[in-house]
Design a protein around this motif. Structure first.
Motif, PDB file in Angstrom:
ATOM      1  N   TYR A  74       2.056   1.744 -10.846  1.00 32.57           N
ATOM      2  CA  TYR A  74       2.024   2.773 -11.343  1.00 32.57           C
ATOM      3  C   TYR A  74       1.519   2.820 -12.582  1.00 32.57           C
ATOM      4  O   TYR A  74       0.886   3.825 -13.128  1.00 32.57           O
ATOM      5  N   ALA A  75       1.292   1.736 -13.434  1.00 31.20           N
ATOM      6  CA  ALA A  75       0.787   1.613 -14.800  1.00 31.20           C
ATOM      7  C   ALA A  75      -0.816   1.739 -14.532  1.00 31.20           C
ATOM      8  O   ALA A  75      -1.441   2.249 -15.553  1.00 31.20           O
ATOM      9  N   SER A  76      -1.253   1.045 -13.362  1.00 28.32           N
ATOM     10  CA  SER A  76      -2.803   1.422 -13.161  1.00 28.32           C
ATOM     11  C   SER A  76      -3.148   2.641 -12.805  1.00 28.32           C
ATOM     12  O   SER A  76      -4.187   3.235 -13.480  1.00 28.32           O
ATOM     13  N   ALA A  77      -2.136   3.554 -12.110  1.00 28.98           N
ATOM     14  CA  ALA A  77      -2.435   4.774 -11.966  1.00 28.98           C
ATOM     15  C   ALA A  77      -2.527   5.421 -13.339  1.00 28.98           C
ATOM     16  O   ALA A  77      -3.412   6.512 -13.278  1.00 28.98           O
ATOM     17  N   MET A  78      -1.384   5.305 -14.031  1.00 34.11           N
ATOM     18  CA  MET A  78      -1.379   5.893 -15.575  1.00 34.11           C
ATOM     19  C   MET A  78      -2.795   5.682 -16.246  1.00 34.11           C
ATOM     20  O   MET A  78      -3.218   6.374 -16.944  1.00 34.11           O
ATOM     21  N   ALA A  79      -3.245   4.283 -16.163  1.00 36.92           N
ATOM     22  CA  ALA A  79      -4.408   3.987 -16.867  1.00 36.92           C
ATOM     23  C   ALA A  79      -5.678   4.705 -16.125  1.00 36.92           C
ATOM     24  O   ALA A  79      -6.504   5.524 -16.990  1.00 36.92           O
ATOM     25  N   TRP A  80      -5.879   5.165 -15.014  1.00 36.84           N
ATOM     26  CA  TRP A  80      -6.637   5.745 -14.618  1.00 36.84           C
ATOM     27  C   TRP A  80      -6.564   7.205 -14.846  1.00 36.84           C
ATOM     28  O   TRP A  80      -7.743   8.039 -15.055  1.00 36.84           O
ATOM     29  N   VAL A  81      -5.451   7.767 -14.904  1.00 36.26           N
ATOM     30  CA  VAL A  81      -5.423   9.158 -15.555  1.00 36.26           C
ATOM     31  C   VAL A  81      -5.793   9.372 -16.862  1.00 36.26           C
ATOM     32  O   VAL A  81      -6.350  10.234 -17.285  1.00 36.26           O
TER      33      VAL A  81
ATOM     34  N   THR B  40       1.329  11.160  -7.236  1.00 34.37           N
ATOM     35  CA  THR B  40       1.906  12.372  -6.780  1.00 34.37           C
ATOM     36  C   THR B  40       3.507  12.165  -7.710  1.00 34.37           C
ATOM     37  O   THR B  40       3.753  13.233  -8.195  1.00 34.37           O
ATOM     38  N   GLU B  41       4.002  11.039  -7.740  1.00 36.44           N
ATOM     39  CA  GLU B  41       5.056  10.938  -8.601  1.00 36.44           C
ATOM     40  C   GLU B  41       4.818  11.141 -10.222  1.00 36.44           C
ATOM     41  O   GLU B  41       5.633  11.678 -10.908  1.00 36.44           O
ATOM     42  N   LEU B  42       3.751  10.616 -10.565  1.00 40.80           N
ATOM     43  CA  LEU B  42       3.302  10.895 -11.840  1.00 40.80           C
ATOM     44  C   LEU B  42       3.176  12.241 -12.354  1.00 40.80           C
ATOM     45  O   LEU B  42       3.806  12.829 -13.440  1.00 40.80           O
ATOM     46  N   PHE B  43       2.601  13.020 -11.360  1.00 46.28           N
ATOM     47  CA  PHE B  43       2.512  14.610 -11.689  1.00 46.28           C
ATOM     48  C   PHE B  43       3.439  15.573 -11.274  1.00 46.28           C
ATOM     49  O   PHE B  43       3.800  16.640 -11.973  1.00 46.28           O
ATOM     50  N   VAL B  44       4.380  15.029 -10.405  1.00 46.53           N
ATOM     51  CA  VAL B  44       5.443  15.834  -9.719  1.00 46.53           C
ATOM     52  C   VAL B  44       6.677  15.499 -10.399  1.00 46.53           C
ATOM     53  O   VAL B  44       7.623  16.418 -10.800  1.00 46.53           O
ATOM     54  N   ASP B  45       7.237  14.425 -10.300  1.00 42.83           N
ATOM     55  CA  ASP B  45       8.494  13.938 -10.537  1.00 42.83           C
ATOM     56  C   ASP B  45       8.822  13.222 -11.871  1.00 42.83           C
ATOM     57  O   ASP B  45      10.044  13.084 -12.562  1.00 42.83           O
ATOM     58  N   ASP B  46       7.742  12.732 -12.745  1.00 38.86           N
ATOM     59  CA  ASP B  46       7.839  11.919 -13.825  1.00 38.86           C
ATOM     60  C   ASP B  46       7.879  12.688 -14.933  1.00 38.86           C
ATOM     61  O   ASP B  46       7.091  13.197 -15.616  1.00 38.86           O
TER      62      ASP B  46
ATOM     63  N   TRP C  53       0.844  -1.166  -0.058  1.00 39.51           N
ATOM     64  CA  TRP C  53       0.020  -0.002   0.127  1.00 39.51           C
ATOM     65  C   TRP C  53       0.882   1.244   0.072  1.00 39.51           C
ATOM     66  O   TRP C  53       1.817   1.470   0.844  1.00 39.51           O
ATOM     67  N   LEU C  54       0.454   2.091  -0.991  1.00 36.88           N
ATOM     68  CA  LEU C  54       1.294   3.439  -1.163  1.00 36.88           C
ATOM     69  C   LEU C  54       0.124   4.673  -0.844  1.00 36.88           C
ATOM     70  O   LEU C  54       0.843   5.768  -0.819  1.00 36.88           O
ATOM     71  N   GLY C  55      -0.879   4.505  -0.988  1.00 37.16           N
ATOM     72  CA  GLY C  55      -1.823   5.623  -1.068  1.00 37.16           C
ATOM     73  C   GLY C  55      -1.845   6.478  -2.346  1.00 37.16           C
ATOM     74  O   GLY C  55      -1.805   5.607  -3.409  1.00 37.16           O
ATOM     75  N   LEU C  56      -1.809   7.665  -2.226  1.00 35.14           N
ATOM     76  CA  LEU C  56      -1.611   8.372  -3.330  1.00 35.14           C
ATOM     77  C   LEU C  56      -0.253   8.690  -4.028  1.00 35.14           C
ATOM     78  O   LEU C  56       0.068   9.579  -4.898  1.00 35.14           O
TER      79      LEU C  56
END
Length: 317
Positions: free
Chosen positions: A283-290, A76-82, A69-72
């Motif tokens: 991380y890929a799942s987070a990208m899919a939801w974005v 956060t990494e997707l929009f801030v660091d990547d 579990w990482l939460g959000l």
């Protein structure tokens, strides 16, 4: 002394109502039975995986280990660091905003030509529709890469005309536009829908405008386009949704790298690399939801804009 109470008689209207309720209930169960394969598929193949993907987007999941579990943190990494995330968005927006208008314009132009009542219309319609059936295949994408290569067919033809063209696929300035051209080439499905819409326009409009002295261009602007706006709207929505999910062409033309210099790193290709090359499934799942949110946002904007330019024959918008 008989103390039993007389049984009240059931009125005919109440009996009919009860019979109708029983019949409706039986029909409802029958409908549910026939819908059950679709409902089971919806739950197991759509809603279930979506729920699992949403959970995984909040975790660190590498397939080989249990999710942590990482939460959000992924978002956060997707929009801030990547930085590659922003690059993939830039490439995808370029692809969508260039390919979709060009494809619709090209499809409408061909539909107008085929609407002239020429002989062999069915043959032409089939020929122009074939690219839509084959264009998404790996074989066609590989052929396209060969044609647009430095020594490909396109450059050989241009060289005979005295034009020294670059390597369209290997040059970062032009690589994305080779994918755009491949997308525009697959205009067949939109063309068929446009042609169907053109067939529904009554010839009386054109006859009346001819009497008033309107030329072909004036008829197209004042009659064809306004009546065709619902069809344009439908094609626009479908092409926007499809273009944001484009993957095969970018994967094949760039050999799965998104190169040169990430110039063809489409969002879906970057998502694929994160999930299946680096095994960062969370991380890929987070990208899919974005991506889902982006598609929903742009679809919403198209629907909102339709109030200003889509016209229906009953006068509604």
């Amino acid at each position: 002394m008989d103390h039993s109470q007389p049984v009240a008689a059931v009125s005919p209207s109440l009996a009919k109502r009860r019979a109708r309720i029983r019949a409706n209930r039986q029909q409802g169960w029958a409908a549910l039975l026939f819908l059950s394969p679709w409902l089971i598929g919806l739950v197991l193949l759509t809603l279930g995986p979506m729920a699992a993907s949403l959970y995984l987007s909040l975790t660190d999941y590498s397939v080989l280990e249990a999710p942590r579990w990482l939460g959000l943190a992924n978002y956060t990494e997707l929009f801030v660091d990547d930085k590659l995330f922003l690059k993939s968005l830039q490439v995808t927006f370029t692809y969508v905003f260039v390919s979709v208008p060009l494809k619709l314009v090209f499809a409408l132009a061909v539909a107008l030509l085929l609407n002239k009542g020429m002989r062999g219309l069915g043959i032409y319609r089939t020929v122009y529709y074939i690219p839509s059936l084959l264009g998404g295949s790996i074989a066609i994408a590989m052929l396209w890469r060969k044609m647009l290569g430095g020594d490909g067919l396109v450059n050989q033809v241009l060289l005979k005309l005295g034009i020294h063209a670059p390597d369209w696929v290997a040059n970062p300035k032009y690589a994305i536009y080779s994918i755009v051209m491949l997308s525009v080439w697959q205009f067949g499905s939109s063309m068929i829908i446009f042609l169907s819409g053109l067939k529904q326009i009554s010839g009386d409009y054109y006859e009346a405008s001819s009497v008033d002295g309107a030329g072909k261009i004036r008829q197209f602007v004042s009659i064809t386009l306004p009546i065709l706006t619902p069809v344009i709207f439908f094609n626009l929505v479908m092409q926007v949704i499809t273009s944001f999910q484009s993957f095969t062409q970018a994967f094949v033309i760039s050999n799965g790298t998104g190169g040169p210099l990430n110039s063809t790193l489409m969002y879906s290709l970057y998502l694929y690399k994160k999930g299946f090359a680096f095994f960062q499934m969370g991380y890929a799942s987070a990208m899919a939801w974005v991506l889902l949110a982006l598609i929903g946002l742009f679809t919403f904007l198209v629907f909102r804009s339709s109030r200003a330019w889509v016209h229906y024959e009953d006068g509604g918008r």
